[in-house]
Design an enzyme around this catalytic site. Structure first.
Site, PDB file in Angstrom:
ATOM      1  N   HIS A  29      59.241 -14.496   0.816  1.00 45.85           N
ATOM      2  CA  HIS A  29      59.332 -16.242   0.796  1.00 45.85           C
ATOM      3  C   HIS A  29      60.830 -16.207   0.017  1.00 45.85           C
ATOM      4  O   HIS A  29      61.798 -15.531   0.364  1.00 45.85           O
ATOM      5  CB  HIS A  29      58.346 -16.596  -0.249  1.00 45.85           C
ATOM      6  N   ALA A  30      61.197 -17.433  -0.363  1.00 43.78           N
ATOM      7  CA  ALA A  30      62.264 -17.788  -0.595  1.00 43.78           C
ATOM      8  C   ALA A  30      63.000 -16.940  -1.667  1.00 43.78           C
ATOM      9  O   ALA A  30      64.233 -16.413  -1.397  1.00 43.78           O
ATOM     10  CB  ALA A  30      62.324 -19.282  -1.478  1.00 43.78           C
TER      11      ALA A  30
END
Lengths: 104, 133
Positions: A29-30
């Site tokens: 994810h980010a």
């Protein structure tokens, strides 16, 4: 002439490949994407990632492209790396994944 | 910050809401780290929602880097006031400040990530704008 040089370059830096399973709970994810991109940018080698051994390959130095891969936990992340510091890059990238990007 | 590298492109976050601007800056600091000069500004001069040129100029000064500054904005006035602030900069700095056409939060994180790797101002802007590509 140009083709000969390009050929020679690939001969010297044959692409290194390896894979590692994403162990951190949320996958790529980010935050892990940012860490992966920052790590990749520390090397001159061309570094690509993919969810399958035959691609499609994504430029690991592009934060937007890496986030778009949306690799989940348990996915196998494949690396394809070529360049003068390719071996060091591969070691660093694999260590990052094995380490769960510091959040596992 | 001790790890600050003055050679990296600075990031300025401009939102109508100081809470959004500060929150986006918090995300940049936590996700990307301290290697990038960073400043935020939000709100009008009376403390309401809006943007003001003086605040943007101060933020550019805070985040200034010889490599330049990338500005991330939210809506209309944030962009026009940012462009006005750039116009008011000394001539030698004007060309080294760019307003990015990117979402303010995502763009700030991506721009800072790109900057932390030592990329040029043009590369930082291009990467932030990939969100709309």
């Amino acid at each position: 002439m140009h083709d000969t040089n390009a050929h020679r370059a690939t001969q010297i830096f044959a692409p290194l490949t390896a894979s590692a399973v994403l162990v951190n709970p949320v996958g790529l994810h980010a935050r892990p994407s940012v860490k992966l991109t920052q790590c990749a940018k520390g090397f001159t080698a061309k570094i690509e990632i993919a969810l399958a051994a035959d691609g499609p390959w994504t430029d690991a130095k592009s934060p937007v492209k890496v986030m778009r891969v949306k690799a989940p936990q348990g996915a196998t992340l494949h690396f394809r790396i070529s360049g003068p510091d390719g071996e060091a890059a591969l070691t660093a990238m694999l260590a990052l994944v094995h380490d769960g990007f510091g959040e596992a | 910050m001790s790890s600050l590298r003055p050679g990296n492109v600075g990031i300025v976050i401009v939102s109508h809401s100081p809470k959004i601007a500060e929150g986006a800056a918090d995300m940049v600091r936590q996700m990307v780290g301290d290697a990038v000069p960073l400043a935020w500004t939000g709100g009008d001069v009376d403390g309401g929602l809006g943007t003001n040129v003086a605040g943007i100029l101060a933020a550019i000064e805070t985040a200034w880097s010889p490599a330049g500054v990338a500005i991330l904005v939210d809506l209309g006035g944030a962009e026009t006031n940012s462009e006005m602030a750039v116009e008011m900069l000394p001539e030698d700095r004007r060309a080294r400040v760019l307003v990015c056409n990117a979402p303010v939060v995502e763009g700030a994180v991506i721009a800072a990530t790109e900057s932390s790797g030592g990329s040029s101002l043009a590369a930082v802007k291009r990467s932030a704008e990939e969100f709309y590509a």
